[in-house]
Design an enzyme around this catalytic site. Structure first.
Site, PDB file in Angstrom:
ATOM      1  N   GLU A  24      45.534  41.425  40.748  1.00 25.64           N
ATOM      2  CA  GLU A  24      45.648  39.967  40.967  1.00 25.64           C
ATOM      3  C   GLU A  24      46.032  39.226  39.689  1.00 25.64           C
ATOM      4  O   GLU A  24      45.972  39.793  38.587  1.00 25.64           O
ATOM      5  CB  GLU A  24      44.331  39.408  41.508  1.00 25.64           C
ATOM      6  CG  GLU A  24      43.151  39.541  40.563  1.00 25.64           C
ATOM      7  CD  GLU A  24      42.052  38.514  40.828  1.00 25.64           C
ATOM      8  OE1 GLU A  24      42.342  37.303  40.764  1.00 25.64           O
ATOM      9  OE2 GLU A  24      40.908  38.924  41.058  1.00 25.64           O
ATOM     10  N   LYS A 158      29.432  38.368  41.123  1.00 26.69           N
ATOM     11  CA  LYS A 158      28.588  37.790  40.078  1.00 26.69           C
ATOM     12  C   LYS A 158      27.398  37.080  40.699  1.00 26.69           C
ATOM     13  O   LYS A 158      27.520  36.511  41.779  1.00 26.69           O
ATOM     14  CB  LYS A 158      29.389  36.717  39.338  1.00 26.69           C
ATOM     15  CG  LYS A 158      30.345  37.248  38.346  1.00 26.69           C
ATOM     16  CD  LYS A 158      30.678  36.164  37.316  1.00 26.69           C
ATOM     17  CE  LYS A 158      31.533  36.746  36.234  1.00 26.69           C
ATOM     18  NZ  LYS A 158      32.942  36.824  36.631  1.00 26.69           N
TER      19      LYS A 158
HETATM   20  N1  PSU Z   1      35.022  36.298  40.396  1.00 31.59           N
HETATM   21  C1  PSU Z   1      35.097  36.794  39.154  1.00 31.59           C
HETATM   22  N2  PSU Z   1      36.239  36.650  38.452  1.00 31.59           N
HETATM   23  C2  PSU Z   1      37.361  36.041  38.984  1.00 31.59           C
HETATM   24  C3  PSU Z   1      37.275  35.542  40.318  1.00 31.59           C
HETATM   25  C4  PSU Z   1      36.099  35.686  40.978  1.00 31.59           C
HETATM   26  O1  PSU Z   1      34.121  37.347  38.677  1.00 31.59           O
HETATM   27  O2  PSU Z   1      38.388  35.929  38.302  1.00 31.59           O
HETATM   28  C5  PSU Z   1      38.482  34.897  40.934  1.00 31.59           C
HETATM   29  C6  PSU Z   1      39.181  35.861  41.892  1.00 31.59           C
HETATM   30  O3  PSU Z   1      40.581  35.633  41.831  1.00 31.59           O
HETATM   31  C7  PSU Z   1      38.657  35.421  43.257  1.00 31.59           C
HETATM   32  C8  PSU Z   1      38.548  33.926  43.048  1.00 31.59           C
HETATM   33  O4  PSU Z   1      39.505  35.746  44.335  1.00 31.59           O
HETATM   34  O5  PSU Z   1      38.070  33.778  41.730  1.00 31.59           O
HETATM   35  C9  PSU Z   1      37.612  33.300  44.053  1.00 31.59           C
HETATM   36  O6  PSU Z   1      37.672  31.922  43.950  1.00 31.59           O
HETATM   37  P1  PSU Z   1      36.880  31.004  45.004  1.00 31.59           P
HETATM   38  O7  PSU Z   1      35.435  31.245  44.718  1.00 31.59           O
HETATM   39  O8  PSU Z   1      37.329  29.622  44.700  1.00 31.59           O
HETATM   40  O9  PSU Z   1      37.295  31.461  46.354  1.00 31.59           O
END
Ligand code: PSU
Ligand code: MN
Length: 309
Positions: A24, A158
């Site tokens: 990604e 996390k």
């Molecule tokens: N969790 C992490 N590192 C990240 C992300 C999530 O520990 O970089 C990023 C990933 O790209 C994930 C996105 O798909 O954040 C999720 O964002 P949201 O919670 O806004 O859906």
């Protein structure tokens, strides 16, 4: 102009049924600071190549989804602004407007699936946020996992999220959660979240056969492969929990909402821990890359010659 393209080396690898691993770009543009983000992105690709698979980093440049970004294109996304965080709902607008985008887990799964890449490596996936009963903040990654057939190798989620609720939601959505060489679902900086996975799988071959069986049965959707952070890189749980509390309080105080929440929390954690969280993050991504490459290799063999019993 095509709305999505596959760069030449990846096209050839697909034709030759070589093992491919999708990566990604949100982690590059919004998850880590420059130039650490660029170094990490390049290093992850090297780990995958060294292991015998082919990396395909995915992102959006000038309104075009690119599967298998070149080094210059990765560099561009690593230090250009604005690069929009791109989940499922964002794709049509970014493409129509010719903007740059960094694909999240959900956006990357969509593009990988279009290209025919079934294994995807990242750090951590999004999930159900703490307090979601009030905020309704649940990552689009989870609904994507329910409908797009790509396996995501990650170090769990996390604890800025509610891990228990995230696992409940994945169960409802019919997404298998598999521990790689562990029964416990990992919690990013820690190898054990205190919650169990649906199953433990110890070899890439067994993992590949599970994926093949699922998709051959027509059970559309993703799989979460939880690969724990190596012991040497684990961080102290009590200390990290305190930092998470502070980060969550700051987000609340500053009224951070919607798609900004996760990048805000990631950046806060990095500041609060004076980069130790960033170092752990990099270590676990490298480990995921190695395991993801092994699974991609086993899956390619499984596709070509049938799976090992
Ligand atoms: N969790 C992490 N590192 C990240 C992300 C999530 O520990 O970089 C990023 C990933 O790209 C994930 C996105 O798909 O954040 C999720 O964002 P949201 O919670 O806004 O859906
Ligand atoms: Mn959200």
């Amino acid at each position: 102009m095509e709305k999505w393209i596959i760069n030449q080396p990846i096209k050839e690898a697909l034709t030759n049924q070589e093992p491919l691993v999708a990566l990604e770009s949100t982690i590059i543009a919004h998850g880590m600071p420059y130039p650490k983000n660029l170094e990490t992105a390049k290093q992850v690709e090297q780990v995958i190549r060294k292991q015998g698979a082919i990396p395909a980093t995915i992102g959006i440049i000038k309104g075009q989804i690119i599967v298998g970004l070149t080094e210059e294109q990765i560099h561009f996304l690593a230090n250009t602004k604005p690069v929009i965080k791109a989940s499922r709902r964002d794709l049509p607008m970014i493409l129509a407007k010719g903007q740059h985008g960094a694909t999240t887990v959900s956006g990357t799964m969509i593009a990988a699936n279009l290209a025919g890449i079934k294994i995807f490596v990242t750090g951590g996936i999004g999930g159900v946020h703490r307090g979601a009963a009030q905020s309704f903040d649940i990552s689009a990654d989870l609904t994507e996992l329910s409908q797009t057939s790509v396996a995501v190798v990650c170090a769990g989620v996390k604890s800025i999220l509610d891990i228990g609720l995230t696992l409940e939601k994945l169960e409802t959505l019919g997404v298998p959660v598999i521990g790689y060489q562990t029964q416990r679902f990992p919690a990013f900086y820690h190898s054990d979240s205190g919650y169990d996975c649906d199953a433990q799988v110890d070899s890439p071959e067994e993992m590949a056969s599970i994926l093949k069986i699922k998709w051959d049965l027509g059970l559309t959707g993703g799989v979460v492969i939880g690969n724990p952070i190596p012991k040497a890189h684990e961080l102290d749980k009590t200390y990290m929990d305190q930092m998470i509390q502070t980060a969550l309080q700051d987000a609340e105080k500053e009224g951070v909402k919607g798609k900004e929440t996760t990048p805000y929390l990631l950046d806060k954690m990095k500041q609060l821990t004076q980069n130790t969280s960033l170092e752990a993050n990099i270590a676990l991504v490298m480990h995921n890359a190695k395991v993801g490459a092994d699974i991609a290799i086993a899956y390619a063999k499984c596709q070509k010659n049938g799976c090992q019993p």
